[in-house]
Design a protein around this motif. Structure first.
Motif, PDB file in Angstrom:
ATOM      1  N   LEU A 110      42.966  44.590  43.399  1.00 45.03           N
ATOM      2  CA  LEU A 110      42.147  43.543  43.077  1.00 45.03           C
ATOM      3  C   LEU A 110      42.508  42.380  42.203  1.00 45.03           C
ATOM      4  CD1 LEU A 110      38.666  45.215  43.178  1.00 45.03           C
ATOM      5  CD2 LEU A 110      39.941  44.460  45.135  1.00 45.03           C
ATOM      6  N   PHE A 111      42.496  40.947  42.484  1.00 43.13           N
ATOM      7  CA  PHE A 111      42.930  39.788  41.618  1.00 43.13           C
ATOM      8  C   PHE A 111      42.205  38.844  41.802  1.00 43.13           C
ATOM      9  CE2 PHE A 111      46.075  36.691  40.461  1.00 43.13           C
ATOM     10  CZ  PHE A 111      46.257  37.417  39.110  1.00 43.13           C
ATOM     11  N   PRO A 112      41.109  38.988  41.131  1.00 42.52           N
ATOM     12  CA  PRO A 112      40.160  37.909  41.058  1.00 42.52           C
ATOM     13  C   PRO A 112      40.270  36.863  40.150  1.00 42.52           C
ATOM     14  CG  PRO A 112      38.934  39.732  40.182  1.00 42.52           C
ATOM     15  CD  PRO A 112      40.418  40.274  40.443  1.00 42.52           C
ATOM     16  N   SER A 113      41.338  36.538  39.667  1.00 40.91           N
ATOM     17  CA  SER A 113      41.790  35.805  38.357  1.00 40.91           C
ATOM     18  C   SER A 113      41.323  34.296  38.838  1.00 40.91           C
ATOM     19  CB  SER A 113      43.336  35.792  38.010  1.00 40.91           C
ATOM     20  OG  SER A 113      43.549  34.778  37.251  1.00 40.91           O
ATOM     21  N   VAL A 114      40.647  33.669  37.693  1.00 43.04           N
ATOM     22  CA  VAL A 114      40.744  32.219  37.454  1.00 43.04           C
ATOM     23  C   VAL A 114      41.256  31.920  36.204  1.00 43.04           C
ATOM     24  CG1 VAL A 114      38.697  32.055  39.002  1.00 43.04           C
ATOM     25  CG2 VAL A 114      38.326  32.566  36.579  1.00 43.04           C
ATOM     26  N   TYR A 115      42.282  32.552  35.682  1.00 41.42           N
ATOM     27  CA  TYR A 115      43.012  32.128  34.451  1.00 41.42           C
ATOM     28  C   TYR A 115      43.846  30.789  34.699  1.00 41.42           C
ATOM     29  CZ  TYR A 115      46.231  32.850  30.426  1.00 41.42           C
ATOM     30  OH  TYR A 115      46.717  32.447  29.419  1.00 41.42           O
ATOM     31  N   PRO A 116      43.319  29.990  33.879  1.00 40.19           N
ATOM     32  CA  PRO A 116      44.108  28.299  33.946  1.00 40.19           C
ATOM     33  C   PRO A 116      45.246  28.030  34.116  1.00 40.19           C
ATOM     34  CG  PRO A 116      42.120  28.364  32.418  1.00 40.19           C
ATOM     35  CD  PRO A 116      42.533  30.020  32.799  1.00 40.19           C
TER      36      PRO A 116
ATOM     37  N   LYS B  10      38.266  38.007  30.383  1.00 43.10           N
ATOM     38  CA  LYS B  10      37.356  37.459  31.157  1.00 43.10           C
ATOM     39  C   LYS B  10      37.768  36.725  32.478  1.00 43.10           C
ATOM     40  CE  LYS B  10      32.789  35.409  31.212  1.00 43.10           C
ATOM     41  NZ  LYS B  10      31.799  36.478  31.162  1.00 43.10           N
ATOM     42  N   GLU B  11      38.799  36.082  32.116  1.00 41.89           N
ATOM     43  CA  GLU B  11      39.330  34.852  32.942  1.00 41.89           C
ATOM     44  C   GLU B  11      40.319  35.574  34.149  1.00 41.89           C
ATOM     45  OE1 GLU B  11      39.573  34.561  29.840  1.00 41.89           O
ATOM     46  OE2 GLU B  11      38.861  32.901  29.208  1.00 41.89           O
ATOM     47  N   LYS B  12      40.532  36.891  33.929  1.00 41.46           N
ATOM     48  CA  LYS B  12      41.203  37.700  35.041  1.00 41.46           C
ATOM     49  C   LYS B  12      40.207  38.199  35.903  1.00 41.46           C
ATOM     50  CE  LYS B  12      45.725  37.137  33.684  1.00 41.46           C
ATOM     51  NZ  LYS B  12      46.752  36.708  34.534  1.00 41.46           N
ATOM     52  N   GLY B  13      39.070  38.097  35.864  1.00 41.93           N
ATOM     53  CA  GLY B  13      38.121  38.339  36.918  1.00 41.93           C
ATOM     54  C   GLY B  13      37.621  39.927  36.630  1.00 41.93           C
ATOM     55  N   ILE B  14      37.769  40.353  35.547  1.00 40.76           N
ATOM     56  CA  ILE B  14      37.423  41.894  35.341  1.00 40.76           C
ATOM     57  C   ILE B  14      35.949  42.022  35.714  1.00 40.76           C
ATOM     58  CG2 ILE B  14      37.122  43.660  33.828  1.00 40.76           C
ATOM     59  CD1 ILE B  14      40.094  42.990  33.936  1.00 40.76           C
TER      60      ILE B  14
ATOM     61  N   GLN C 246      32.298  36.865  47.418  1.00 40.01           N
ATOM     62  CA  GLN C 246      32.913  37.004  48.365  1.00 40.01           C
ATOM     63  C   GLN C 246      33.884  38.265  48.471  1.00 40.01           C
ATOM     64  OE1 GLN C 246      35.020  33.740  49.870  1.00 40.01           O
ATOM     65  NE2 GLN C 246      33.177  32.640  50.347  1.00 40.01           N
ATOM     66  N   LEU C 247      34.135  38.617  47.177  1.00 39.36           N
ATOM     67  CA  LEU C 247      35.035  39.640  46.858  1.00 39.36           C
ATOM     68  C   LEU C 247      34.451  41.000  47.380  1.00 39.36           C
ATOM     69  CD1 LEU C 247      37.728  40.652  45.807  1.00 39.36           C
ATOM     70  CD2 LEU C 247      36.610  40.935  43.442  1.00 39.36           C
ATOM     71  N   GLU C 248      33.056  41.179  47.006  1.00 39.30           N
ATOM     72  CA  GLU C 248      32.214  42.360  47.400  1.00 39.30           C
ATOM     73  C   GLU C 248      32.399  42.565  48.868  1.00 39.30           C
ATOM     74  OE1 GLU C 248      27.458  43.338  47.973  1.00 39.30           O
ATOM     75  OE2 GLU C 248      27.928  42.260  46.313  1.00 39.30           O
ATOM     76  N   GLU C 249      32.441  41.381  49.748  1.00 40.04           N
ATOM     77  CA  GLU C 249      32.490  41.516  51.190  1.00 40.04           C
ATOM     78  C   GLU C 249      33.853  42.051  51.647  1.00 40.04           C
ATOM     79  OE1 GLU C 249      29.809  41.125  53.094  1.00 40.04           O
ATOM     80  OE2 GLU C 249      28.606  40.490  51.499  1.00 40.04           O
ATOM     81  N   LEU C 250      35.007  41.736  50.856  1.00 41.99           N
ATOM     82  CA  LEU C 250      36.169  42.063  51.080  1.00 41.99           C
ATOM     83  C   LEU C 250      36.501  43.687  50.756  1.00 41.99           C
ATOM     84  CD1 LEU C 250      38.761  39.149  49.885  1.00 41.99           C
ATOM     85  CD2 LEU C 250      38.191  39.987  52.384  1.00 41.99           C
ATOM     86  N   VAL C 251      35.771  44.194  49.659  1.00 41.96           N
ATOM     87  CA  VAL C 251      35.658  45.402  49.304  1.00 41.96           C
ATOM     88  C   VAL C 251      35.099  46.355  50.503  1.00 41.96           C
ATOM     89  CG1 VAL C 251      35.063  47.421  47.804  1.00 41.96           C
ATOM     90  CG2 VAL C 251      35.903  45.101  47.091  1.00 41.96           C
ATOM     91  N   VAL C 252      33.882  45.882  50.954  1.00 38.80           N
ATOM     92  CA  VAL C 252      33.056  46.384  52.016  1.00 38.80           C
ATOM     93  C   VAL C 252      34.006  46.406  53.129  1.00 38.80           C
ATOM     94  CG1 VAL C 252      31.035  46.399  53.368  1.00 38.80           C
ATOM     95  CG2 VAL C 252      30.888  46.081  51.053  1.00 38.80           C
TER      96      VAL C 252
ATOM     97  N   ALA D 276      31.816  43.724  42.238  1.00 36.86           N
ATOM     98  CA  ALA D 276      32.052  43.966  43.610  1.00 36.86           C
ATOM     99  C   ALA D 276      32.111  45.591  44.193  1.00 36.86           C
ATOM    100  CB  ALA D 276      33.580  43.052  44.210  1.00 36.86           C
ATOM    101  N   VAL D 277      32.735  46.135  43.343  1.00 35.63           N
ATOM    102  CA  VAL D 277      32.886  47.505  43.703  1.00 35.63           C
ATOM    103  C   VAL D 277      31.649  48.402  43.594  1.00 35.63           C
ATOM    104  CG1 VAL D 277      33.915  49.955  43.022  1.00 35.63           C
ATOM    105  CG2 VAL D 277      35.445  47.784  43.055  1.00 35.63           C
ATOM    106  N   ALA D 278      31.061  47.880  42.604  1.00 35.88           N
ATOM    107  CA  ALA D 278      29.603  48.652  42.403  1.00 35.88           C
ATOM    108  C   ALA D 278      28.563  48.220  43.359  1.00 35.88           C
ATOM    109  CB  ALA D 278      29.006  48.153  40.781  1.00 35.88           C
TER     110      ALA D 278
END
Length: 711
Positions: free
Chosen positions: A256-262, A184-188, A308-314, A194-196
């Motif tokens: 895509l790398f939306p990680s928040v891994y500590p 989960k922490e890797k932003g899956i 904001q990741l959705e905006e980047l994908v668009v 974002a893609v959907a």
């Protein structure tokens, strides 16, 4: 008897298939050490599942302490608690050299909270961290034996042609990729949503997401539900061995790398993406911005606002030209994280542990400096010497004659240990006990020698001096005054006079304005690596000199330094550069390789120049290559280079002349004529150079000219 083996203590997971960053990094280091030190024993202690294998692991640890002088440790947070006390306890008996290669990015936070951890970190020879920001955080926590050693991987970097072909064959939907542990922490979930959501906004499927990597057991059920929920645009493609990562990523559009891994450090997956020519859309979590630069190698978004990741994908789908324009930069960035540079840094520590222990003379010199009541900042002057040892006393004396009193003199000997030049240099250095004298165990190159000096430096400022150059007496004082008066400046440069065979060849000019741009466009020249005076902190922040460069080392270092700060330009003549003829010039092919390396290293900077400036840059490179080909008598290379030069500007009258002479096989006639013209005009240059010198410097200058003629 002292052992010279090397050992790695970390999670290699022999017999298991683990693809996490810690295991991959540890395996990579072990394999690279075996390649780098084929004549040495390289052992390992595999700490995988150490709680179930305590006795075998302790036995292996005892074995490597008995056999190896150098032990490199790569451990996670849990490993610190168990192994650090064991390792340091054994070292009370064996007195080995322990090095800590830090895993991930959580260590600064842990060190800030634990005094015992800070003490244990302080017992290592060095703690290698992956980012300058990590180094700064550890130093703020009280850990000061820290150096930056970026993550590295042995990957096959795609060619520009491969990437361009992939672009031509691309079809919708645009393929976004994730390549990491599936937790989960890797932003899956953030990436899938974002893609959907982007597809919903488009009203059709224009983006798809492929996920690679091992699924964490505790997340498996939740992940399967996510795949079912987004089955129209998200797919899971299993695990890929680390050495096949580039092949798996090839053909993708963006990582895509939306990680928040500590514990995130320098993610190897971003290096994989760069090697495949993929820009990255990443959260700005921890240190990601140090790898992903907006508009150059990708984009970062605020991790606290995952929408904001959705905006980047668009944006990426609607602007393929913007994404494709970054691919060349990604390939160039990947080249910075190959094993070569990292292993050179590790080798510097292992081979003689930085070329020997400090001598009693050095320690006495340090005590004397420490007791000096002067409040002036210390300046470390680094003289690098390779051959030309007859000139070395002249260079050393010019440092000792400086009007500035607070100087640490460092001489780095890059001659092979069994060479006559090494023996002669050792004899010279016996006359200067006040100098710190470092000897390389083998010839490495000028960049490596300067980096050795940087590591030995204790000054607030660094000055560099080649062994056949000299400073005039006020050089250090003027540079210190300039930087102390202007805190926004990170470096200072001055004017240089070039001398060859007793002739004043030319004086360099200062451009004013942007020094990095001027250096790239050859509007100015440092004149010599001796014309570099920088703040020590800044030089260390950028990692020192790039040791993969065998030529243009001063330009490469100068452009990186000057791009980060203002530069104080001192319009005085301060340095004499001995040119020494063409004996140190490489053949055409090597020279062409050096030009390509420089252009690739700064492809991003060159790409930001105007079209006219880019033409000027490439014309300068091909003009130098044309001269080199003619000088070598390589007619085919000269003709081909002339055609390449014509793409950027017409040939000058001078270039047409020496091209004709080269075709006739009499190019030395041009060289002789050029030397004659310089000799006839040397009086003017000599008078201009001497005009601003005081009596003592003027006498020294004329002695050099006479001595150069007589030698």
């Amino acid at each position: 008897m002292k052992k010279d083996g090397i050992a790695v203590v970390g999670r290699l997971a022999r017999g298991a298939v683990l693809l996490d960053g810690q295991t991959v990094k540890t395996k990579t280091l072990y394999d690279e050490l075996r390649r780098e030190f084929p004549g040495r024993q390289v052992l390992y202690v595999d700490v995988y599942r150490y709680r179930k294998r305590i006795l075998p692991i302790l036995w292996d640890t005892l074995r490597v302490f008995a056999s190896c002088e150098h032990i490199i440790v790569l451990l996670s947070k849990n490993g610190h608690r168990f192994f650090f006390p064991v390792l340091h306890g054994l070292n009370l008996v064996f007195r080995r050299k322990l090095y800590h290669d830090v895993i991930g990015g959580a260590l600064p936070m842990e060190a800030a909270e634990s005094a015992s951890l800070r003490r244990r970190l302080g017992k290592f020879q060095v703690n290698w961290v992956e980012f300058p920001a990590m180094k700064q955080e550890l130093e703020q926590a009280g850990v000061h034996n820290v150096e930056v050693l970026p993550n590295f991987k042995r990957l096959e970097i795609l060619s520009k042609e491969d990437v361009e072909n992939d672009q031509k064959n691309r079809k919708e939907p645009f393929l976004f990729l994730m390549f990491s542990r599936v937790i989960k922490e890797k932003g899956i979930e953030t990436a899938a949503e974002a893609v959907a959501n982007a597809n919903r906004r488009f009203g059709r499927k224009r983006a798809a997401l492929r996920i690679y990597g091992p699924v964490d057991a505790g997340y498996r059920q939740e992940f399967e539900q996510l795949l079912e929920r987004y089955r129209d645009c998200v797919s899971y493609c299993g695990c890929v061995p680390s050495h096949q990562s580039v092949s798996a990523l090839r053909g993708g559009y963006m990582l895509l790398f939306p990680s928040v891994y500590p514990g995130e450090g320098m993610p190897g997956t971003i290096l994989d993406a760069f090697s495949a020519g993929l820009p990255v859309a990443a959260s700005d979590w921890r240190f990601n911005r140090e790898l992903v630069r907006d508009g150059e190698t990708g984009y970062c978004y605020d991790w606290r606002n995952p929408g904001q990741l959705e905006e980047l994908v668009v944006f990426a789908v609607e602007h393929p030209g913007a994404i494709d324009s970054m691919r060349k930069n990604c390939l160039a960035e990947a080249g910075k994280y190959t094993p070569r540079a990292a292993m050179e840094q590790i080798r510097r520590s292992i081979e003689g542990d930085m070329e020997g222990e400090r001598t009693a003379k050095e320690e006495e010199s340090e005590k004397k400096e420490a007791s000096d009541s002067s409040t002036l900042p210390l300046v470390s002057v680094i003289i690098t010497t390779y051959r030309n040892e007859a000139y070395l006393p002249r260079a050393v004396e010019s440092v000792l004659a400086q009007t500035y009193p607070n100087i640490q003199l460092i001489v780095v000997d890059d001659n092979p240990p069994d060479s006559i030049a090494r023996k002669n240099t050792e004899a010279v250095m016996e006359r200067y006990p006040q100098a710190v004298y470092r000897k390389h165990p083998r010839n490495r190159n000028g960049a490596a020698a300067r980096n050795t000096g940087i590591r030995a430096a204790r000054g607030k400022y660094l000055a560099f001096l080649d062994n056949d150059d000299i400073y005039f007496r006020s050089h250090i004082a003027d540079c210190v005054a300039a930087l102390e008066a202007r805190p926004e400046c990170g470096a200072a440069v001055c004017r240089v006079v070039k001398v060859r065979d007793g002739v004043c060849w030319e004086m360099t000019k200062l451009p004013g304005g942007d020094m990095a741009r001027a250096l790239l466009l050859s509007e100015t020249a440092l004149g010599t690596g001796s014309n570099l005076f920088v703040r020590t902190e800044l030089a260390r922040q950028i990692g020192g000199f790039d040791e993969s460069f065998c030529r243009h080392q001063d330009v490469e270092f100068g452009v990186r330094i000057f791009s980060r700060c203002a530069v104080a330009q001192i319009p005085k003549l301060q340095i004499v550069k001995e040119m020494g003829g063409h004996s140190n010039m490489p053949g055409f092919e090597k020279f062409a390789g050096a030009k390509r390396q420089l252009s690739e290293k700064f492809s991003g900077e060159i790409g930001r120049l105007t079209r006219e400036e880019q033409d000027c840059y490439y014309a300068g490179q091909y003009g130098a290559l044309l001269y080199a080909a003619c000088r070598e008598g390589n007619r085919q290379a000269a003709e081909e280079t002339a055609e390449q030069l014509k793409q950027y500007r017409p040939l000058s009258r001078k270039e047409r002349l020496y091209l004709q002479l080269a075709n006739l096989g009499c190019f030395p006639v041009y060289e002789w004529g050029k030397g004659l013209v310089k000799r006839l005009g040397s009086g003017r240059v000599r008078r201009e150079a001497a005009a601003g010198l005081d009596r003592q410097d003027k006498e020294k200058f004329f002695e050099i000219l006479r001595g150069t003629v007589w030698k």
